[in-house]
Design a protein around this motif. Structure first.
Motif, mmCIF file in Angstrom:
data_model
loop_
_atom_site.group_PDB
_atom_site.id
_atom_site.type_symbol
_atom_site.label_atom_id
_atom_site.label_comp_id
_atom_site.label_asym_id
_atom_site.label_seq_id
_atom_site.Cartn_x
_atom_site.Cartn_y
_atom_site.Cartn_z
ATOM 1 N N VAL A 44 -15.037 -37.627 44.074
ATOM 2 C CA VAL A 44 -13.858 -36.763 43.958
ATOM 3 C C VAL A 44 -14.180 -35.378 44.509
ATOM 4 O O VAL A 44 -13.382 -34.778 45.244
ATOM 5 N N GLY A 45 -15.382 -34.870 44.171
ATOM 6 C CA GLY A 45 -15.783 -33.555 44.670
ATOM 7 C C GLY A 45 -15.793 -33.515 46.183
ATOM 8 O O GLY A 45 -15.271 -32.591 46.796
ATOM 9 N N ARG A 46 -16.349 -34.573 46.788
ATOM 10 C CA ARG A 46 -16.392 -34.618 48.252
ATOM 11 C C ARG A 46 -14.990 -34.675 48.847
ATOM 12 O O ARG A 46 -14.706 -34.035 49.861
ATOM 13 N N PHE A 47 -14.121 -35.450 48.183
ATOM 14 C CA PHE A 47 -12.742 -35.540 48.683
ATOM 15 C C PHE A 47 -12.064 -34.172 48.624
ATOM 16 O O PHE A 47 -11.443 -33.721 49.590
ATOM 17 N N LEU A 48 -12.212 -33.487 47.480
ATOM 18 C CA LEU A 48 -11.556 -32.179 47.333
ATOM 19 C C LEU A 48 -12.103 -31.186 48.351
ATOM 20 O O LEU A 48 -11.385 -30.339 48.856
ATOM 21 N N ARG A 49 -13.394 -31.289 48.657
ATOM 22 C CA ARG A 49 -14.007 -30.339 49.579
ATOM 23 C C ARG A 49 -13.574 -30.609 51.015
ATOM 24 O O ARG A 49 -13.295 -29.688 51.778
ATOM 25 N N ASP A 50 -13.496 -31.894 51.397
ATOM 26 C CA ASP A 50 -13.328 -32.218 52.809
ATOM 27 C C ASP A 50 -11.884 -32.472 53.219
ATOM 28 O O ASP A 50 -11.580 -32.490 54.400
ATOM 29 N N ASP A 51 -10.991 -32.708 52.242
ATOM 30 C CA ASP A 51 -9.611 -33.007 52.598
ATOM 31 C C ASP A 51 -8.996 -31.826 53.349
ATOM 32 O O ASP A 51 -9.059 -30.689 52.883
ATOM 33 N N PRO A 52 -8.387 -32.076 54.518
ATOM 34 C CA PRO A 52 -7.889 -30.941 55.322
ATOM 35 C C PRO A 52 -6.780 -30.133 54.652
ATOM 36 O O PRO A 52 -6.601 -28.961 54.967
ATOM 37 N N GLN A 53 -6.032 -30.749 53.721
ATOM 38 C CA GLN A 53 -4.990 -29.972 53.052
ATOM 39 C C GLN A 53 -5.533 -29.139 51.900
ATOM 40 O O GLN A 53 -4.901 -28.181 51.486
ATOM 41 N N LEU A 54 -6.675 -29.560 51.356
ATOM 42 C CA LEU A 54 -7.203 -28.872 50.174
ATOM 43 C C LEU A 54 -8.326 -27.909 50.555
ATOM 44 O O LEU A 54 -8.265 -26.728 50.269
ATOM 45 N N ARG A 55 -9.359 -28.454 51.207
ATOM 46 C CA ARG A 55 -10.496 -27.652 51.648
ATOM 47 C C ARG A 55 -11.023 -26.759 50.528
ATOM 48 O O ARG A 55 -11.180 -25.548 50.710
ATOM 49 N N LEU A 56 -11.253 -27.342 49.351
ATOM 50 C CA LEU A 56 -11.782 -26.540 48.244
ATOM 51 C C LEU A 56 -13.280 -26.381 48.480
ATOM 52 O O LEU A 56 -14.111 -27.051 47.893
ATOM 53 N N ASP A 57 -13.610 -25.440 49.370
ATOM 54 C CA ASP A 57 -14.993 -25.342 49.819
ATOM 55 C C ASP A 57 -15.816 -24.407 48.940
ATOM 56 O O ASP A 57 -16.993 -24.222 49.173
ATOM 57 N N TYR A 58 -15.185 -23.823 47.933
ATOM 58 C CA TYR A 58 -15.861 -22.783 47.168
ATOM 59 C C TYR A 58 -15.763 -23.113 45.690
ATOM 60 O O TYR A 58 -14.680 -23.130 45.123
ATOM 61 N N CYS A 59 -16.914 -23.437 45.084
ATOM 62 C CA CYS A 59 -16.950 -23.714 43.653
ATOM 63 C C CYS A 59 -17.323 -22.424 42.951
ATOM 64 O O CYS A 59 -18.476 -22.011 42.967
#
Lengths: 211, 408
Positions: A44-59
């Motif tokens: 799930v973490g990888r999906f949230l980080r890499d998804d182009p609409q989300l790009r949650l690259d910063y924890c």
């Protein structure tokens, strides 16, 4: 940004077999969170980080929360037959909540500048099954914060590259942020004692009599 | 000369980031000098050195266990916790308001921004809205705090580099002028304990705004003097340019925030992104670095001070009169409803956040500080590998840590 319900269904379609639950937050901040099961947390973490609409690259923030076993008392209105007539009666309903340790991750996107998406992971119990997968391989920024959660709460993060105590010294036994942590007996003689100190002195000097 | 670019209104998008790079987190790669040289020279040996806990460059009680190959760093592990007093546990055992003076002691250079971050989180949790004048006072005091922090940091950084005494004293001379303002406003130079949930503790004293305007008007002169004396100094350039480079992919992935992140060229300023308080009303720019080295971090702080002065000028001009507390705010018997909130601000050192869970009682069920100093140390090893021991001191100085916040 999409709503949490949309996000939940997208996670469920992207990661096979994941269990996601939305935890509502009734306070004015209205920061709702997603409870994800431990097995699929890294995916799930990888999906949230890499998804182009989300790009949650910063924890941003990683923290632990301790929920000990508790008995929750709720007042529920129940319809009952009292003296032949139907009346609403308040009943106290008691439910047992099994204790667990929780790790909370606040995720933001530096690229798309949105957030937070709050991720929660829960352990099976507070003693033997206090294991969670580490998200450090996904976000390097978790490294020290997960070490801190391990140190203060005792959650063991599997897959963490360097899981050691960070704030307490090596060789320290307990996890001091837990709600049931008992402070060590660090009594020192004080020349001007007041009630609290006297009480402590009594406990310290006669431990046998107490037990 | 390293050049710094300014972007207007924070609109330049962050370059697309390859985040697959730091997968092997925690196990950096390095190549050692072979134990025996092929020409039959002297055998080299690795040397373990503990830098600290009592070392003048560590700005407190902090230790770095380094493994050296000659002068080069092969491995570095930061060790801290010497100042740990479990601030979070103490805060969970007391009321919400009683933690306010304790937040001063986290990052003891910037007590007012600590106050603001905590007040912001509690206001989110309880649904309070500070009145206009209080918001302006908060912006003014926060930007003054940023000036205090950055002047002190630049002084310390130069001190670490061996410019003994003079730059630090120049910086402290200016810092003291702002601390005098804090003293007349809050009664304390450093431990201000000024903000409350839904406003501020007391109104500005008579004549305070005029004094502040004078200090703000005189400040650029000091910055220019500093700039002229130091920024093109040959020794400073030799010691800082190309030292401790932090690539921007790693900076994002490792949750680096504040001037360190922006020195690596990532345009992320929470004042622009979240627009908390009333920051959307002021026009200011976000300075960005290009190389992510120590020199850029030094330069970013100088430029940020210019931008803070711009905000201060606007805020001091526009501040309205009116109440300074939200009438809904309760001082006694303050019990926020069950729930949780995470509030964050752009502190002088990075993102300072507070995470609170309320269970409806007068004490917070969970109280968590997100300390920027601690998290910015995550990549200390990556920045130092392959550098010399003397550079480690400078790199650590440019990270800008305060041990009160790292250890909590």
């Amino acid at each position: 940004m999409e709503t949490l319900e949309q996000l939940k269904s997208r996670i469920e379609s992207a990661v096979v077999g994941v269990r996601v639950e939305i935890i509502r937050n009734d306070s004015p901040s209205a920061q709702h969170s997603l409870l994800v099961d431990g097995e699929h947390a890294v995916a799930v973490g990888r999906f949230l980080r890499d998804d182009p609409q989300l790009r949650l690259d910063y924890c941003s923030n990683v923290t632990g929360v301790d929920w000990p076993d508790a008995e929750i008392t709720e007042k529920v209105k129940v319809k009952k037959l009292v003296d032949g007539a139907e009346k609403e009666v308040e009943e106290v309903k008691k439910t047992r909540r099994a204790g667990c340790l929780e790790a909370v991750y606040h995720l933001y996107s530096m690229e798309l500048k949105h957030g937070p998406v709050i991720l929660r992971l829960r352990t099976g119990d507070r003693m033997d099954e206090a294991h969670l997968p580490s998200l450090t391989p996904v976000w390097r920024g978790c490294e020290f914060q997960e070490r801190e959660v391990y140190d203060l709460y005792g959650i063991i993060f599997d897959g963490h590259p360097d899981l050691r105590r960070i704030l307490m010294w090596d060789g320290f036994k307990d996890h001091p942020m837990r709600k049931d942590y008992v402070e060590p007996d660090d009594y020192e003689y004080e020349p001007t004692p007041h009630d609290e100190v006297l009480e402590k002195a009594k406990r310290h000097l006669q431990p046998e009599a107490k037990a | 000369m390293s050049s710094t670019i300014l972007t207007d209104k924070g609109e330049t998008p962050v370059a697309s980031v390859d985040i697959s790079a730091p997968e092997g987190a925690g196990q950096p790669n390095y190549t050692l000098t072979p134990r025996t040289s092929s020409t039959g020279g002297i055998e080299s040996e690795l040397l373990e050195v503990a830098m600290g806990p009592q070392h003048p460059s560590t700005h407190g009680v902090f230790r770095m266990d380094v493994v050296l190959d000659g002068e080069r760093i092969v491995k570095l592990k930061p060790v801290f916790g010497y100042l740990h007093r479990n601030h979070e546990k103490i805060a969970e055992n007391t009321t919400y308001l009683a933690s306010m003076p304790y937040t001063d002691r986290l990052d003891y250079f910037c007590s007012l921004t600590n106050n603001w971050a905590y007040a912001l989180a509690v206001e989110k949790l309880a649904g309070l809205q500070p009145p206009e004048r209080a918001e302006y006072i908060r912006v003014i005091t926060a930007e003054l705090t940023r000036l205090v922090n950055h002047t002190a940091l630049i002084g310390f950084l130069l001190q670490d580099m061996g410019a003994s005494g003079t730059p630090l004293m120049y910086a402290f001379r200016e810092r003291e002028k702002i601390l005098d303002l804090f003293e007349s406003l809050t009664g304390a130079r450093m431990m201000c304990n000024y903000m409350r949930f839904g406003g501020c503790r007391c109104d500005l004293p008579a004549g305070w705004l005029d004094e502040t305007k004078q200090v703000v008007a005189a400040f650029p002169q000091f910055l220019d003097e500093y700039d002229r004396l130091l920024s093109e100094n040959e020794i400073l350039i030799a010691r800082t340019q190309g030292v401790g480079i932090l690539p921007h992919e790693l900076a994002i992935n490792a949750s680096i925030t504040g001037p360190m992140l922006r020195a690596s060229g990532v345009n992320y300023d929470i004042r622009k992104v979240d627009k908390y308080g009333i920051y959307d009303r002021f026009s200011f720019r976000v300075p960005l670095g290009e190389h992510g080295d120590v020199y850029d971090r030094y330069m970013i702080r100088l430029l940020e001070m210019h931008e803070s002065l711009k905000i201060l000028e606007q805020a001091l001009k526009d501040i309205p009169s009116g109440p300074i507390m939200d009438p809904k705010a309760k001082i006694r018997g303050f019990r926020p409803k069950t729930g949780e909130a995470y509030g964050r601000i752009e502190g002088p050192k990075g993102e300072l956040g507070f995470y609170l869970i309320s269970d409806g009682s007068p004490n917070p069920y969970r109280y968590r500080v997100r300390p920027p100093s601690l998290i910015n140390l995550t990549i200390l090893e990556d920045m130092c590998l392959g550098q010399t021991v003397a550079d480690v001191v400078v790199i650590l100085g440019s990270v800008d840590i305060v041990l009160g916040e790292v250890d909590r």
